[in-house]
Write an enzyme that holds these catalytic residues in place. Structure first.
Site, mmCIF file in Angstrom:
data_model
loop_
_atom_site.group_PDB
_atom_site.id
_atom_site.type_symbol
_atom_site.label_atom_id
_atom_site.label_comp_id
_atom_site.label_asym_id
_atom_site.label_seq_id
_atom_site.Cartn_x
_atom_site.Cartn_y
_atom_site.Cartn_z
ATOM 1 N N ARG A 71 -54.280 21.248 -8.134
ATOM 2 C CA ARG A 71 -55.207 21.101 -7.022
ATOM 3 C C ARG A 71 -54.525 21.597 -5.762
ATOM 4 O O ARG A 71 -53.327 21.770 -5.734
ATOM 5 C CB ARG A 71 -55.573 19.633 -6.851
ATOM 6 C CG ARG A 71 -56.238 19.030 -8.057
ATOM 7 C CD ARG A 71 -56.644 17.606 -7.722
ATOM 8 N NE ARG A 71 -57.568 17.093 -8.706
ATOM 9 C CZ ARG A 71 -57.264 16.102 -9.556
ATOM 10 N NH1 ARG A 71 -56.073 15.547 -9.527
ATOM 11 N NH2 ARG A 71 -58.154 15.679 -10.415
ATOM 12 N N THR A 72 -55.319 21.785 -4.727
ATOM 13 C CA THR A 72 -54.720 22.154 -3.456
ATOM 14 C C THR A 72 -53.938 20.958 -2.936
ATOM 15 O O THR A 72 -54.518 19.990 -2.462
ATOM 16 C CB THR A 72 -55.790 22.551 -2.426
ATOM 17 O OG1 THR A 72 -56.604 23.560 -3.009
ATOM 18 C CG2 THR A 72 -55.151 23.082 -1.168
ATOM 19 N N GLN A 73 -52.626 21.015 -3.076
ATOM 20 C CA GLN A 73 -51.798 19.936 -2.554
ATOM 21 C C GLN A 73 -51.257 20.317 -1.192
ATOM 22 O O GLN A 73 -50.761 19.498 -0.453
ATOM 23 C CB GLN A 73 -50.626 19.653 -3.507
ATOM 24 C CG GLN A 73 -51.076 19.227 -4.888
ATOM 25 C CD GLN A 73 -51.601 17.795 -4.905
ATOM 26 O OE1 GLN A 73 -51.537 17.090 -3.911
ATOM 27 N NE2 GLN A 73 -52.144 17.382 -6.034
#
Lengths: 246, 262, 256
Positions: free
Chosen positions: B33-35
């Site tokens: 995921r977009t971390q």
């Protein structure tokens, strides 16, 4: 710029180990709420300031929500969920929806006590990923008496005479204990502890305004405007009162 | 003879051991995921005035501290009377643009003359942003939505990666919250103040804010877009605006880094 | 329909010995029973028009449109079973939606027609389903200019300069052939379309009908599919009616 959304381990044992970034899904948006129940009214108040860190996002974001109800204006319920405002909004929005469905399904007003239990169910339903809010529900019971219910983020709740929530709760609550519940007050003549009695609305309003004015002086997350919603058998009355803007 | 073609041409099991088919059969691995954002856009600023709302955002797409793209458009016209300003991750911005495009196309299906206004688009984006943060898969952006209410009054709202929302007559994302808001609040602090501010006055302040941001925000650019939503229904997009009358003379006196020897 | 009753028409996807799929042919009958729909490819766009038969005076005027939008730049008009048309439009919308998600750009009209026809064709191949009871005129403007297609219940799709389906298709087709296609302007095509629908309309069979006209044009709508403005529709309808009355008068004179 977006650093506030990361949480990092305080120390790293190995210098070359990758730094672990993780998205932190909560924020604190300040503000304070306060509810007091009387013999023939219930009152829920909150300041309208909305903050992130040291920044004032907006000076005017009313946060006391009214749930319209069957059974006339005196059955209206007021609710506020203070803390992480996105969660507060989501909770209040869902609660409003569920309260509406309740009236369709049962064709009777949602009582404040039933609403309180519903709020508990909803909060506890997200026990593993809580709504980061302090919730207060207020209204009148079947006999027209004021009721206040307060909740922790995961649904533990209690009916009380008065309750403060949010950023400055710890400043307000001892004051309310003393002034509303007459804690540590003794009768001058007999020396016996004073007994808490219902306060008249006029006195409560003065108390609330003074409480917020004072707390605005001492807490940077509180200020701008005070919104007060008062439930009586006439319905819900809203009052706005200016607070300091610094 | 081994009749299984998949076994042909393999290192011999008796010499090299069993083929580790688990490697071949492995899926895509853990879900990512977009971390953390990668290409980012800095502040978006906006303020109301007597006849509408004005927004500005520069054209830089930063890759960390590298000024990677200098022609990024971050103010998006949505329909005929709404502008959405997006700061934060550029790929998430493009995804949001796709969502809005689809929203508008679906809105157009009935051909009934109904058009989504700013509050509707704001509500939609708020739901998207909060739902994604609740999946711990946020769209890494802070967004301003500007346009008109159903009653024709100006609308301005903020929503970010956490789903936090608020409205105010002057709003800014990112560093703009520290550098631009004080300047904008000088003339528009309360809702009522906007009525005493002309479009020209607003533009002056917006330009000034963009200049201050360029001076002080290291991830900013002196080229930006100004969008103006007016209550008459027009959206003006003033593109490739440059910061004017800058003075960098003070930089000559700075010592301790850079190329100077003394 | 010489082979009716020979048993080869009872299941979809079954050929008769002379190589026909009767279920598909019966679907075409459903098309022929419905109001006329036409499409005109003009210089910089496409114009659609339908004769929507009003089966009851209680129906809300303007409701149950037979021209629909698939994407900003694509419209459809159809004759036949309206629900089948609705379903195919839904399919077209999701094709267009997913294309945009993958490629960012709008789907091209030929690609959309190809995919829709593939979908229609699949409904001729299984005994568990029946073919679509619609002929769909799909059109729009994309990067390579205006396009117009008709998709038949068999799944066949043909590109046209002028297309017609439904009850009055024969009359409409011969009228379309008289037009200067594809050089006609969009505005002229709208007026021509109105006339053609009036010519194709059979007063003796259906009393009332509603005229729907939409267009996609680079110059007129900026490449968007829209219903034509009210004034233009009214003007086109007025001209069409006047023309139609003249012809009726001529007929009467001939009779004299």
């Amino acid at each position: 710029m977006y650093a506030e959304h990361f949480s990092e381990p305080a120390t790293s044992h190995v210098a070359s180990a990758p730094i672990e970034h993780q998205f932190y899904p909560y924020a604190s948006n300040g503000g304070t709420i306060l509810a007091i129940a009387g013999a023939d009214y219930a009152l829920l108040a909150g300041d309208t300031r909305h903050i992130t860190g040291y920044s004032i996002n907006t000076r005017f974001r009313p946060s006391i929500h009214t749930l319209e109800n069957l059974g006339g204006p005196e059955r209206a319920i007021v609710v506020a969920a203070n803390g992480f405002s996105a969660d507060g909004d989501a909770l209040v929005r869902r609660l409003a929806q569920r309260a509406e469905w309740y009236t369709y399904n049962h064709n009777k007003p949602l009582s404040v006590s039933a609403c309180a239990r519903l709020v508990q169910t909803m909060l506890y339903g997200k026990r593993t990923f809580p709504y980061y809010v302090h919730t207060i529900v207020a209204g009148l019971d079947e006999s027209g008496r004021g009721e206040v219910y307060s909740f922790d983020p995961v649904g533990s709740y209690e009916r009380e005479q008065c309750r403060a929530g949010g950023s400055a709760a710890s400043l307000l609550m001892p004051f309310l204990d003393n002034q509303v519940n007459k804690k540590n007050q003794y009768d001058a003549a007999t020396g016996l502890p004073q007994v808490a009695t219902d306060l008249p609305l006029e006195e409560t309003l003065k108390l609330v305004k003074d409480a917020f004015s004072s707390v605005t002086e001492r807490h940077i997350h509180v200020g701008d405007y005070l919104e007060i919603k008062i439930v009586t058998k006439e319905g819900v009355k809203v009052e706005y009162f200016p607070l300091k803007r610094d | 003879m081994d009749h299984m073609p998949e076994n042909w041409g393999r290192p011999r099991n008796d010499v090299y051991g069993e083929y580790q088919s688990a490697i071949h059969n492995a899926g895509q691995g853990p879900q990512s995921r977009t971390q953390t954002p990668s290409i980012t856009g800095t502040s978006v600023i906006a303020m109301k005035f007597d006849n509408g709302v004005m927004l500005a955002a520069d054209n830089l797409g930063s890759y960390g501290s590298l000024a990677r793209f200098t022609d990024q458009e971050r103010l998006i016209k949505v329909g005929n009377e709404t502008v959405v300003g997006i700061s934060g991750d550029a790929s998430d911005q493009q995804y949001i643009e796709l969502l809005l495009e689809r929203l508008l196309i679906e809105d157009n299906y009935p051909q009934d003359g109904h058009h989504l206004r700013a509050p509707h688009i704001y509500e939609y984006l708020s739901r998207v942003m909060y739902n994604r943060r609740s999946k711990i898969d946020p769209l890494w952006n802070a967004i301003l939505v500007a346009g008109k209410n159903d009653d024709g009054s100006p609308f301005l709202g903020y929503v970010d990666l956490l789903g936090v929302t608020y409205s105010s007559p002057s709003i800014a994302t990112g560093y703009g919250a520290y550098l631009a808001i004080p300047l904008m609040r000088k003339i528009v602090s309360e809702e009522a103040d906007a009525k005493n501010v002309s479009e020209e006055q607003a533009r002056k302040v917006i330009d000034e804010c963009m200049k201050v941001l360029f001076y002080r925000d290291a991830r900013s650019l002196d080229k930006y877009t100004v969008a103006t939503v007016t209550l008459d229904g027009e959206v003006k997009m003033d593109k490739n605006v440059r910061c004017q009358n800058m003075n960098w003379r003070f930089a000559e006196g700075i010592r301790g880094y850079g190329t100077q020897k003394q | 329909m010489t082979s009716i009753g020979t048993g080869y028409d009872l299941s979809n996807s079954v050929f008769s010995p002379d190589g026909r799929n009767f279920q598909v042919e019966y679907a075409s009958k459903a098309v022929e029973a419905d109001g006329t729909a036409i499409g005109i490819r003009c210089a910089d766009g496409v114009v659609f028009a339908v004769e929507k038969i009003v089966s009851s005076k209680l129906l809300v005027p303007g409701a149950n449109k037979k021209i629909q939008t698939i994407d900003r730049h694509v419209g459809v008009a159809y004759s036949g079973l309206t629900p089948d048309g609705r379903h195919l439009v839904d399919r077209g919308r999701s094709e267009s939606y997913s294309w945009r998600g993958t490629y960012k750009v709008p789907i091209s009209v030929p690609t959309l027609a190809d995919r829709l026809s593939g979908y229609v064709q699949a409904y001729t191949c299984y005994s568990s389903v029946r073919p679509f009871g619609v002929s769909v005129i799909v059109g729009g403007v994309d990067d390579s200019g205006p396009h117009l297609y008709t998709i038949e219940p068999s799944g066949a799709f043909w590109g046209y300069m002028g297309a017609a389906t439904g009850k009055g298709r024969q009359a409409a087709k011969s009228e379309l052939e008289k037009l200067d296609l594809p050089n006609i302007s969009a505005r002229d095509a709208v007026k021509a379309a109105a006339k053609i629908i009036y010519v194709a309309h059979d007063d003796s069979k259906d009393k009332d009908f509603e005229l729907e006209i939409s267009w996609v044009s680079t110059s007129e709508t900026g490449g968007l599919h829209q219903f034509v403005p009210k004034e233009l529709l009214e003007e086109a309808e007025r001209l069409a009616k006047a023309d139609d009355d003249d012809e009726d008068d001529d007929d009467e004179m001939d009779e004299d």
